[in-house]
Design a protein around this motif. Structure first.
Motif, PDB file in Angstrom:
ATOM      1  N   CYS A  30       0.810  -1.217   0.000  1.00 54.80           N
ATOM      2  CA  CYS A  30       0.000   0.000   0.000  1.00 54.80           C
ATOM      3  C   CYS A  30       0.842   1.265   0.000  1.00 54.80           C
ATOM      4  O   CYS A  30       0.296   2.354   0.003  1.00 54.80           O
ATOM      5  N   GLY A  77      -9.360   8.174   1.533  1.00 52.46           N
ATOM      6  CA  GLY A  77      -8.661   8.066   2.808  1.00 52.46           C
ATOM      7  C   GLY A  77      -8.558   9.407   3.494  1.00 52.46           C
ATOM      8  O   GLY A  77      -9.527  10.179   3.571  1.00 52.46           O
ATOM      9  N   ASP A  81      -4.253  12.734  -1.810  1.00 47.06           N
ATOM     10  CA  ASP A  81      -4.357  12.988  -3.250  1.00 47.06           C
ATOM     11  C   ASP A  81      -5.384  14.083  -3.549  1.00 47.06           C
ATOM     12  O   ASP A  81      -5.217  14.847  -4.502  1.00 47.06           O
ATOM     13  N   MET A 100     -15.388   5.161   2.738  1.00 44.95           N
ATOM     14  CA  MET A 100     -16.400   4.544   3.626  1.00 44.95           C
ATOM     15  C   MET A 100     -15.938   4.478   5.080  1.00 44.95           C
ATOM     16  O   MET A 100     -16.706   4.081   5.948  1.00 44.95           O
ATOM     17  N   GLY A 129     -19.242   7.337   1.810  1.00 46.07           N
ATOM     18  CA  GLY A 129     -20.058   6.390   1.058  1.00 46.07           C
ATOM     19  C   GLY A 129     -19.226   5.274   0.472  1.00 46.07           C
ATOM     20  O   GLY A 129     -18.002   5.213   0.654  1.00 46.07           O
ATOM     21  N   GLU A 132     -19.015   1.430  -4.584  1.00 47.81           N
ATOM     22  CA  GLU A 132     -19.831   0.523  -5.408  1.00 47.81           C
ATOM     23  C   GLU A 132     -21.161   1.174  -5.780  1.00 47.81           C
ATOM     24  O   GLU A 132     -21.861   0.686  -6.663  1.00 47.81           O
ATOM     25  N   ASN A 150      -6.359   5.464  -5.534  1.00 48.67           N
ATOM     26  CA  ASN A 150      -5.002   5.057  -5.157  1.00 48.67           C
ATOM     27  C   ASN A 150      -5.074   3.878  -4.196  1.00 48.67           C
ATOM     28  O   ASN A 150      -5.279   4.054  -2.999  1.00 48.67           O
TER      29      ASN A 150
HETATM   30  C1  LIG Z   1      -5.188   1.608   0.971  1.00 50.81           C
HETATM   31  S1  LIG Z   1      -6.230   2.904   1.562  1.00 50.81           S
HETATM   32  C2  LIG Z   1      -5.866   4.180   0.399  1.00 50.81           C
HETATM   33  C3  LIG Z   1      -6.372   5.510   0.865  1.00 50.81           C
HETATM   34  C4  LIG Z   1      -5.997   6.692  -0.023  1.00 50.81           C
HETATM   35  N1  LIG Z   1      -6.395   6.494  -1.419  1.00 50.81           N
HETATM   36  C5  LIG Z   1      -4.523   6.960   0.085  1.00 50.81           C
HETATM   37  O1  LIG Z   1      -3.873   6.912  -0.973  1.00 50.81           O
HETATM   38  O2  LIG Z   1      -4.032   7.171   1.174  1.00 50.81           O
HETATM   39  C6  LIG Z   1      -7.822   2.340   1.083  1.00 50.81           C
HETATM   40  C7  LIG Z   1      -8.967   3.310   1.396  1.00 50.81           C
HETATM   41  O3  LIG Z   1     -10.080   2.921   0.637  1.00 50.81           O
HETATM   42  C8  LIG Z   1     -11.238   2.955   1.427  1.00 50.81           C
HETATM   43  N2  LIG Z   1     -12.169   1.956   0.868  1.00 50.81           N
HETATM   44  C9  LIG Z   1     -11.920   0.654   0.663  1.00 50.81           C
HETATM   45  N3  LIG Z   1     -12.983   0.051   0.109  1.00 50.81           N
HETATM   46  C10 LIG Z   1     -13.925   1.024  -0.058  1.00 50.81           C
HETATM   47  C11 LIG Z   1     -15.243   1.030  -0.584  1.00 50.81           C
HETATM   48  N4  LIG Z   1     -15.780  -0.087  -1.027  1.00 50.81           N
HETATM   49  N5  LIG Z   1     -15.921   2.185  -0.594  1.00 50.81           N
HETATM   50  C12 LIG Z   1     -15.357   3.335  -0.116  1.00 50.81           C
HETATM   51  N6  LIG Z   1     -14.112   3.386   0.404  1.00 50.81           N
HETATM   52  C13 LIG Z   1     -13.399   2.245   0.427  1.00 50.81           C
HETATM   53  C14 LIG Z   1     -10.756   2.616   2.810  1.00 50.81           C
HETATM   54  O4  LIG Z   1     -11.648   3.113   3.769  1.00 50.81           O
HETATM   55  C15 LIG Z   1      -9.394   3.300   2.858  1.00 50.81           C
HETATM   56  O5  LIG Z   1      -9.488   4.615   3.323  1.00 50.81           O
END
Ligand SMILES: C[S@@+](CC[C@H](N)C(=O)[O-])C[C@H]1O[C@@H](n2cnc3c(N)ncnc32)[C@H](O)[C@@H]1O
Length: 347
Positions: A30, A77, A81, A100, A129, A132, A150
């Motif tokens: 990640c 997150g 970004d 979410m 939210g 999906e 990301n």
């Molecule tokens: C690996 S982190 C990446 C966060 C952000 N993009 C960053 O680069 O720091 C994954 C993020 O995706 C969100 N997430 C995962 N599945 C999701 C979903 N189905 N709907 C909304 N958010 C989701 C999680 O809550 C988490 O904050």
């Protein structure tokens, strides 16, 4: 753990409760090291430290030519970004982040004013939210110029639904530009549900060919790899479980427009005008289309359309049309391309 709700709950728990900063991650999946251009590094230095601390992305899905555009960040997150994008779209553009996990979103929202004061404008909204179903957070059809994400889509138990939503909300000619973890094979079912492997973005990693098939079914038969880096697994427990799989952090670009499933040759040529901010000398469409400013390059019909019918249209001169066909275009990616060997999509 079997249902989509249980998987979502496990992911939310991982990002809301288990992880407190990127130091808590067990693998580099990640947070893979992705060379960021200097102009983005300079912007990063102006962001709030708490936003940066909670960054769990696996790349830099921040494409050029964004000024004035509406950009949607799926799984934003803590908002790193989104705040970088806020600078890139400028005061006339808009950024929307969806996530979410309340704990992550709370950090993003808490620092909104701080960034607005520094930037001199406020153009970022955060919505709670599920990616999906973007209707529930009010994202209309054909309303978004660029969707970025990301290291998030791998975490969804319903990837086809997420990708269908992306193509619903994108404007015609709009672009999906995202970084995520891809695997060289389908992950065995029991490992897909392992909470740590899932949370670390490994258990749900996208198998490239399945991803390509989903996009093809959605009417996008030509998806491009921009760059990729191998992910190394260091944690012995993680290696014992899933060490047989090779993972890559891949940045992908796909456009919402009619394209063919193979690269066809119509004798077209594209010339980059050198007019994209921060890219005066060249522009890379993907890992095998490097356009030097002013230097004509033969392109297939799909590449010609991607350049002429997207927001890049102002920055390219595309010569020729599709009135005469010369057969298939040899547009194969280099041996490093994630799609190397893939049938169907050219590039
Ligand atoms: C690996 S982190 C990446 C966060 C952000 N993009 C960053 O680069 O720091 C994954 C993020 O995706 C969100 N997430 C995962 N599945 C999701 C979903 N189905 N709907 C909304 N958010 C989701 C999680 O809550 C988490 O904050």
């Amino acid at each position: 753990m079997t249902t989509s709700i249980e998987i979502s709950e496990s992911v939310r728990h991982y990002y809301g409760q288990v992880l407190q900063s990127s130091n808590d991650l067990k693998t580099s999946a990640c947070c893979s090291i992705d060379a960021m251009p200097n102009y983005l590094k300079a912007l990063l230095a102006g962001l709030h430290p708490e936003v940066l601390e909670r960054f769990y992305g696996c790349g830099s899905p921040l494409p050029p030519a964004l000024e004035g555009k509406t950009v949607l960040d799926l799984g934003c997150g803590s908002g790193r970004d989104c705040y970088l994008l806020s600078k890139l779209v400028g005061p006339s553009g808009r950024v929307i982040g969806v996530d979410m996990t309340p704990e992550q979103l709370e950090i993003a929202v808490r620092h909104r004013e701080w960034h607005a004061e520094r930037f001199g404008y406020a153009n970022v909204d955060f919505l709670h939210g599920h990616i999906e179903n973007l209707t529930t957070v009010g994202i209309a059809d054909n309303s978004i110029d660029v969707v970025v994400s990301n290291c998030v889509i791998n975490l969804s138990p319903e990837k086809p639904k997420v990708l269908a939503e992306i193509f619903r909300v994108l404007k015609p000619g709009g672009e999906l530009y995202f970084s995520d973890v891809f695997s060289d094979r389908r992950i065995p079912a029991q490992l897909r549900q392992d909470p740590v492997l899932l949370g670390e973005c490994l258990g749900g990693a996208l198998y490239w060919e399945d991803f390509r098939r989903i996009l093809q079914d959605l009417g996008c038969p030509d998806v491009r790899t921009v760059k990729q880096n191998p992910i190394s697994l260091d944690d012995p427990e993680v290696i014992a479980k899933i060490g047989m799989v090779k993972f890559n952090s891949v940045t992908v670009r796909a456009f919402k427009m009619p394209l063919e499933d193979r690269c066809e040759d119509f004798g077209q040529v594209a010339v980059y005008l050198g007019s994209i901010d921060q890219h005066p000398h060249s522009f890379d469409l993907d890992d095998h289309h490097h356009f030097e400013t002013g230097r004509p390059l033969r392109v297939c019909g799909n590449t010609a359309d991607m350049l002429a019918s997207s927001r890049f249209g102002d920055h390219f001169q595309v010569l020729g049309d599709k009135s005469r066909h010369f057969g298939l275009f040899d547009c194969a990616p280099g041996p490093q391309g994630a799609s190397a060997g893939a049938d169907g999509a050219c590039c």
